[in-house]
Design a protein around this motif. Structure first.
Motif, PDB file in Angstrom:
ATOM      1  N   ASP A 126       0.821  -1.210   0.000  1.00 21.90           N
ATOM      2  CA  ASP A 126       0.000   0.000   0.000  1.00 21.90           C
ATOM      3  C   ASP A 126       0.855   1.260   0.000  1.00 21.90           C
ATOM      4  O   ASP A 126       0.540   2.241  -0.673  1.00 21.90           O
ATOM      5  N   TYR A 190      -5.314   1.215   3.980  1.00 27.68           N
ATOM      6  CA  TYR A 190      -6.287   0.951   2.907  1.00 27.68           C
ATOM      7  C   TYR A 190      -7.656   0.809   3.537  1.00 27.68           C
ATOM      8  O   TYR A 190      -7.855  -0.029   4.419  1.00 27.68           O
ATOM      9  N   LYS A 338      -2.964  -4.078  -6.759  1.00 28.09           N
ATOM     10  CA  LYS A 338      -3.287  -2.931  -5.908  1.00 28.09           C
ATOM     11  C   LYS A 338      -4.508  -3.242  -5.064  1.00 28.09           C
ATOM     12  O   LYS A 338      -4.431  -3.415  -3.859  1.00 28.09           O
TER      13      LYS A 338
END
Length: 397
Positions: A126, A190, A338
């Motif tokens: 991240d 995240y 991602k």
């Protein structure tokens, strides 16, 4: 990385390192106690080794659960739940009254510990770009590398003054402190994707989209096979070094610490090497070097030339190569992802620990009263890693 102050950045990396070290510390700290645990439960060291194998299996299975949870709910909530489960299982290990109970609670303990391993890898992904991520993985490996040095020494000290139950009491306290650090000092990296489905069909599809990616598949397998040689060493070293070569618990702790220091040297040299070479170049060199060491290892063993100092030196070089392989193959495997970084991290850890569990179980099953089973499994894992590195891209094409 986000615009954190230098002190905040160091704190975050340190906590991520501790999360990565929960599993290794849980493995290494009780290794000097194998003989005592066997005597306490009226069983054999081979049976106690199964508690190590169950731990590997628990980590492999648990990571597949945490991966989708980390992608859907963010990193911190599943992490807190996992650490809480680890604390519960550690307490239950203290009160185990049979080897079967210990094997079971070690499995549950692993289910909790793997949350930190999956989350820390995903959070590195991240925060950092691939080339810098490899450097951060090297920094995390510094903490992971210290744990095999400290853990057996602490375990040996505990065994010389207290009962083996105290080892799990210490693990409980350490994990509770890490939990506090996560809650109060680790920012969420995240927020999660609330639209992500946790239905088995969708979760399976997410995993499949990750594992079929050629870059992930190659470097995941290379890293897993290379590191599984280390797990074979972890499983076989209590017998080989203590019973076969006659080291005391304290001497075993010293030898174990020296061998583990190879990880520290390699991972820190790797950070410097990454300024001049790519992760792909370094991992290629590391896999080839480990195979050369493995060839020398099996040759000297089969020829009957192996001695205790020579064996310790060879294993040191074997883990030295592993210290270069792990951070670079991890960064390369996770780089393409991602939104599915949690699932990718889970699969990476699952394959690594799954192969590690097979390697450690193989050492136990092949046990014949000599060092040959441990050496053979370590060598086989290294050669397979080289084969995958060289030929898998051609097979995919």
């Amino acid at each position: 990385m986000r615009d954190f102050t230098r002190s905040k950045r160091i704190t975050i990396i340190f906590i991520l390192g501790l999360l990565s070290a929960v599993g290794p510390f849980s493995i290494d700290m009780y290794l000097p106690a194998f003989n005592i645990i066997a005597n306490d439960f009226g069983t054999t060291v081979d049976q106690v080794q199964l508690s190590l194998s169950s731990f590997f299996i628990g980590i492999a299975v648990g990571q597949l659960v945490y991966g989708p949870l980390l992608d859907k709910f963010g990193r911190k909530k599943p992490l807190i739940i996992g650490l809480s489960l680890y604390i519960f299982a550690s307490i239950m290990c203290i009160f185990s009254t049979s080897i079967e109970q210990l094997i079971l609670f070690r499995f549950i303990q692993a289910l909790g510990s793997c949350s930190g391993m999956v989350a820390s890898r995903a959070m590195v992904r991240d925060y950092f770009l691939p080339q810098e991520a490899a450097k951060i993985f090297s920094m995390l490996m510094l903490v992971v590398g210290i744990s095999p040095i400290l853990a057996p020494s602490v375990g040996a000290f505990v065994m010389s003054h207290y009962e083996w139950h105290v080892i799990f009491a210490i693990l409980t306290i350490i994990s509770f402190l890490i939990l506090l650090g996560v809650i109060f000092f680790l920012p969420e990296s995240y927020a999660g994707n609330k639209n992500l489905s946790l239905a088995p069909r969708e979760v399976t599809a997410s995993f499949w989209s990750v594992i079929k990616h050629p870059v992930f598949l190659r470097f995941c397998l290379v890293g897993a096979l290379s590191s599984s040689g280390m797990y074979a060493y972890l499983a076989g070293s209590p017998f080989v070094l203590q019973e076969y070569y006659g080291l005391s618990e304290a001497q075993y702790g010293v030898a174990f610490a020296f061998i583990a220091s190879a990880l520290i040297f390699a991972t820190q040299i790797n950070r410097i090497a990454l300024n001049r070479r790519s992760s792909a170049d370094i991992s290629k060199f590391a896999v080839q070097f480990q195979s050369i060491v493995a060839l020398f290892f099996i040759a000297t063993t089969l020829a009957g030339w192996i001695t205790l100092p020579l064996m310790i030196g060879i294993i040191f070089l074997f883990l030295l190569a592993q210290g270069f392989t792990f951070p670079n193959t991890s960064a390369l495997a996770l780089a393409p992802f991602k939104e599915l970084a949690g699932s990718a991290s889970a699969l990476l850890g699952c394959v690594q620990m799954g192969v590690g569990a097979l390697a450690s179980a193989a050492v136990s099953l092949l046990h014949n009263g000599t060092a040959t089973p441990m050496v053979s499994v370590m060598v086989g894992c290294s050669f397979l890693s080289l084969i995958v590195y060289r030929f898998l891209p051609k097979l995919i094409k």
